[in-house]
Design a protein around this motif. Structure first.
Motif, PDB file in Angstrom:
ATOM      1  N   PRO A   1       0.842  -1.202   0.000  1.00 26.51           N
ATOM      2  CA  PRO A   1       0.000   0.000   0.000  1.00 26.51           C
ATOM      3  C   PRO A   1       0.881   1.257   0.000  1.00 26.51           C
ATOM      4  O   PRO A   1       1.859   1.332   0.750  1.00 26.51           O
ATOM      5  CB  PRO A   1      -0.774  -0.105   1.320  1.00 26.51           C
TER       6      PRO A   1
ATOM      7  N   GLY B   1       0.452   4.065   1.265  1.00 28.98           N
ATOM      8  CA  GLY B   1       0.470   4.731   2.567  1.00 28.98           C
ATOM      9  C   GLY B   1       1.592   4.275   3.472  1.00 28.98           C
ATOM     10  O   GLY B   1       2.051   5.023   4.338  1.00 28.98           O
ATOM     11  N   LEU B   2       2.056   3.054   3.266  1.00 27.77           N
ATOM     12  CA  LEU B   2       3.141   2.536   4.086  1.00 27.77           C
ATOM     13  C   LEU B   2       4.394   3.412   3.943  1.00 27.77           C
ATOM     14  O   LEU B   2       5.167   3.566   4.887  1.00 27.77           O
ATOM     15  CB  LEU B   2       3.437   1.095   3.648  1.00 27.77           C
TER      16      LEU B   2
ATOM     17  N   GLU C   1       3.513   7.360   5.001  1.00 19.30           N
ATOM     18  CA  GLU C   1       3.453   7.457   6.458  1.00 19.30           C
ATOM     19  C   GLU C   1       4.848   7.649   7.046  1.00 19.30           C
ATOM     20  O   GLU C   1       5.051   8.422   7.964  1.00 19.30           O
ATOM     21  CB  GLU C   1       2.810   6.187   7.039  1.00 19.30           C
TER      22      GLU C   1
ATOM     23  N   ARG D   1       5.804  -3.413   9.605  1.00 23.06           N
ATOM     24  CA  ARG D   1       4.448  -3.951   9.517  1.00 23.06           C
ATOM     25  C   ARG D   1       4.407  -5.417   9.944  1.00 23.06           C
ATOM     26  O   ARG D   1       3.549  -5.831  10.734  1.00 23.06           O
ATOM     27  CB  ARG D   1       3.917  -3.807   8.094  1.00 23.06           C
ATOM     28  N   MET D   2       5.362  -6.209   9.432  1.00 19.74           N
ATOM     29  CA  MET D   2       5.365  -7.654   9.730  1.00 19.74           C
ATOM     30  C   MET D   2       5.644  -7.916  11.207  1.00 19.74           C
ATOM     31  O   MET D   2       4.997  -8.754  11.831  1.00 19.74           O
ATOM     32  CB  MET D   2       6.398  -8.366   8.857  1.00 19.74           C
ATOM     33  N   VAL D   3       6.625  -7.230  11.760  1.00 17.85           N
ATOM     34  CA  VAL D   3       6.931  -7.418  13.185  1.00 17.85           C
ATOM     35  C   VAL D   3       5.737  -6.957  14.024  1.00 17.85           C
ATOM     36  O   VAL D   3       5.321  -7.638  14.960  1.00 17.85           O
ATOM     37  CB  VAL D   3       8.210  -6.657  13.580  1.00 17.85           C
TER      38      VAL D   3
ATOM     39  N   ALA E   1       2.641  -6.980  13.302  1.00 19.32           N
ATOM     40  CA  ALA E   1       1.500  -7.897  13.212  1.00 19.32           C
ATOM     41  C   ALA E   1       1.649  -9.118  14.114  1.00 19.32           C
ATOM     42  O   ALA E   1       0.663  -9.763  14.470  1.00 19.32           O
ATOM     43  CB  ALA E   1       1.302  -8.336  11.759  1.00 19.32           C
ATOM     44  N   ARG E   2       2.879  -9.461  14.487  1.00 18.17           N
ATOM     45  CA  ARG E   2       3.084 -10.651  15.323  1.00 18.17           C
ATOM     46  C   ARG E   2       3.971 -10.345  16.529  1.00 18.17           C
ATOM     47  O   ARG E   2       4.642 -11.251  17.053  1.00 18.17           O
ATOM     48  CB  ARG E   2       3.746 -11.765  14.514  1.00 18.17           C
TER      49      ARG E   2
ATOM     50  N   SER F   1       6.556   1.979  16.288  1.00 18.61           N
ATOM     51  CA  SER F   1       5.284   2.436  16.850  1.00 18.61           C
ATOM     52  C   SER F   1       4.556   3.325  15.839  1.00 18.61           C
ATOM     53  O   SER F   1       3.333   3.307  15.747  1.00 18.61           O
ATOM     54  CB  SER F   1       5.495   3.151  18.191  1.00 18.61           C
ATOM     55  N   GLN F   2       5.328   4.060  15.036  1.00 18.76           N
ATOM     56  CA  GLN F   2       4.698   4.921  14.021  1.00 18.76           C
ATOM     57  C   GLN F   2       3.987   4.088  12.946  1.00 18.76           C
ATOM     58  O   GLN F   2       2.864   4.392  12.545  1.00 18.76           O
ATOM     59  CB  GLN F   2       5.798   5.786  13.381  1.00 18.76           C
ATOM     60  N   ILE F   3       4.617   3.013  12.491  1.00 19.54           N
ATOM     61  CA  ILE F   3       4.062   2.204  11.401  1.00 19.54           C
ATOM     62  C   ILE F   3       3.060   1.172  11.911  1.00 19.54           C
ATOM     63  O   ILE F   3       2.035   0.925  11.295  1.00 19.54           O
ATOM     64  CB  ILE F   3       5.196   1.452  10.645  1.00 19.54           C
ATOM     65  N   SER F   4       3.384   0.538  13.038  1.00 20.36           N
ATOM     66  CA  SER F   4       2.594  -0.621  13.449  1.00 20.36           C
ATOM     67  C   SER F   4       1.911  -0.451  14.795  1.00 20.36           C
ATOM     68  O   SER F   4       1.139  -1.314  15.210  1.00 20.36           O
ATOM     69  CB  SER F   4       3.504  -1.856  13.514  1.00 20.36           C
ATOM     70  N   GLY F   5       2.215   0.638  15.495  1.00 21.19           N
ATOM     71  CA  GLY F   5       1.601   0.827  16.796  1.00 21.19           C
ATOM     72  C   GLY F   5       2.229   0.010  17.910  1.00 21.19           C
ATOM     73  O   GLY F   5       1.774   0.046  19.044  1.00 21.19           O
TER      74      GLY F   5
END
Lengths: 413, 413
Positions: A47, A49-50, A53, A86-88, A90-91, A304-308
């Protein structure tokens, strides 16, 4: 309707070119393995936006971006770090820390076409996530150095220039740079090598608005490239001490690893990117003929910016283009050419089935084997064997066929 | 601003997933090497015309295509063959024939999203260019079979169904199909397995316009899956003989390579593509649970169409998705998990420099080595060593530091 050409900035890799890429990727993987990094990969299309951002909307000018058939705004990946984040993210809970991962993505940028500038390249990315101490910085930088050493390069060929954002900040703040102009000041000193001290001094005074004496103190600090010189500076300015501890620890660790000859301090290494938060480094060829071979550092805020998910992180990227130039220049690329184990020659076309049986048995045993597919004459088969670099040539004869087996010479080891 | 997701149809490959991909790609490369194929690669982004030239404008619906910032119509590659044709065409005179090349491109198609359907996959492509005899067809098909055998699959797991466009044409023409309706007829029989004999007979009569008796003769031919049955058919219809020679030769060669158990004749294998000109084959799992594992054949006209260079050619593609499903189902995927050679434990934080020196020496010697980056307690370090699958754990003690060296146990082989 002939005449299709490769797009400008893209490469066709013929087998000899691909052998170079395979050598580079193989060496990258080998050193990553020694360091206990595990390989991952993500999609080459993400995407849009990735990237906006992380880097702001202006990045779009440099991207291969478009709207897909499902009306999604997408882009070919220009870098790997957002995908990693993003991948880190998510898990994050399920992954053992520290996460030590590497990837070898192909990356894409729509750059203005210049001589030798490509629009795609392959890049080794090594990252450590979830470890906030400088031990991780030392581990990562040592890995980058050892990757180049594994190609046969030595401290006479390249050097890592290392800075630390906290230490740099302490020097700038101490010299009177207001907090809100730090990024501006970083971007100015980033140009030190290209523009020279006088130009940088003037811009620090005119643009950042500090005194000339303060600008000189900054330039003096930037000028110190040995640990000793920097330690002297810290000795004279005790308030710098707390922000110097990490850089000192980093160098102590690299010395313990016997890599001292490969690193120098260079506080002017800023790498333009606003997102680095600690150690920053770049690897350069000593002759200064090429762009940076590798760049990286600590980016504790990005996840934290990308994945929270709030995890400290650091990493580097090393592209295949500059590295290939350097290895070529130093004569460190492997010889091209194929090389096979056996070439089988049939004395007669009627012997083709015996030949095929033998070829297949040898291949099943793991040997690389060739033979003439066409109806080539005996002499031409020998020529082809030689052109293919066959280590052994085996002639299949009528006697072999009668006996039911072809004698195979051992490969000398 | 968390929440970016992977695009639908794209995969994140975490380390355990990537280990599977690495195993598959490694095996592909290993068999290609045994067969003397050399690896090449081309750009993942190509001029759109490269694909519409081969497949017609309707292909665009299935492509990731867009207009780049230089106003070029481009597409993410949906297949590799046009790139191969372009690359070979560009250097046709300088390349030794036959050209035996392979590639492992990532390919992209904008397919309607269905369960388990991906929009990208990796595909092994093996091609032989410049050899018109059926010896090349046997070599290529044997390579495809041996790739699957190298994963541990046997003739009980999969079979290659083989057809020949010349022989099929002879049967169709003999049954009264007019030349201009041959493609139509091919596309009808391609559906035989899915639709059944009755439906195909009806469509041959209604759409192609042949007699029911002729349709039955075609269906009888399509029904013969052993070489013997087909030889009987040829025996009864002498005029088929010339167009049967290649297929017969192909099977004789595969028998010589001891691969007879892996092949059967199936004249209904058409592979929809109008561009195949001779041998056509598909590899299927014997249980018929999966889509084709691999498909390919001879396409002697494509190179001149794409590149203007007239060279015979043949090739196959084998994707990673169906193959992974099959290997998983048969328990033939390697165990996941990392595994390292040594984990070094420091009894005390003060020993970190001795530990780092030893770690680095071991890594320089080619071992994979880990240690705790953080300030973990001794017990936690042992736990981490176990979690990482370390073959040996080495405790660095104060005595080692005093002596100046750490005793390293040998790795049992």
């Amino acid at each position: 309707m002939p005449g299709f050409k490769t797009l400008p900035g893209f490469r066709d890799l013929y087998p000899d070119d691909l052998a170079v890429r395979a050598h580079i990727m193989g060496t990258w993987r080998e050193v990553a393995r020694r360091y206990g990094f595990r390989e991952y990969d993500g999609p080459p299309l993400e995407p849009l936006g990735l990237y906006t951002e992380k880097s702001g909307p202006e990045i779009v000018q440099q991207l291969y971006n478009f709207t897909d058939k499902g009306e999604r705004e997408v882009a070919l990946r220009p870098e790997m770090t957002p995908t990693l984040a993003r991948m880190v993210g998510a898990r994050a809970n399920g992954l053992r820390k520290p996460i030590k991962w590497f990837a070898i993505p192909q990356l894409f940028r729509y750059e203005r076409q210049q001589r030798g500038r490509l629009r795609e390249h392959f890049q080794l990315n090594m990252d450590i996530v979830g470890e906030g101490t400088v031990a991780a910085d030392a581990e990562l930088l040592a890995a980058a150095i050892d990757v180049l050493r594994a190609f046969g390069l030595t401290h006479e060929d390249f050097v890592a220039r290392v800075s630390d954002r906290h230490f740099l900040r302490a020097i700038f703040v101490g010299a009177g740079v207001p907090a809100e102009r730090l990024t501006l000041a970083y971007n100015i000193v980033d140009k030190l090598e290209r523009e020279g001290a006088a130009a940088i001094r003037k811009r620090l005074v005119d643009t950042v608005g500090i005194e000339t004496a303060s600008a000189d103190r900054i330039l003096d600090a930037l000028n110190r490239t040995s640990l000793k010189e920097v330690e002297d500076l810290v000795g004279e300015n005790e308030w710098l001490h707390p922000d110097f501890l990490d850089l000192k620890d980093l160098f102590d660790r690299l010395r313990a690893m016997d890599l001292e000859a490969y690193v120098q301090i260079d506080l002017s290494v800023v790498r333009g990117l606003a997102y680095y938060t600690g150690t920053v480094f770049e690897l350069f060829d000593r002759r200064g003929e090429l762009r940076a071979i590798c760049g990286g550092g600590r980016y504790d805020d990005l996840l934290s910016q990308i994945s929270g998910v709030d995890l400290p992180a650091l990493g580097f990227g090393m592209g295949d283009v500059v590295l290939t130039e350097l290895l070529k220049d130093r004569g460190l690329l492997p010889k091209s050419g194929q090389g096979i184990d056996y070439y089988l020659v049939a004395e007669d076309y009627e012997l083709r089935h015996v030949l095929l049986r033998t070829v297949h048995q040898l291949r099943d045993a793991g040997c690389s084997v060739e033979y003439s597919l066409g109806l080539a004459l005996r002499n031409r088969q020998f020529k082809e064997a030689s052109a293919l670099g066959a280590r052994k040539v085996v002639v299949v004869t009528a006697e072999d066929a009668a006996r039911g087996s072809v004698p195979i010479p051992e490969l000398s080891s």
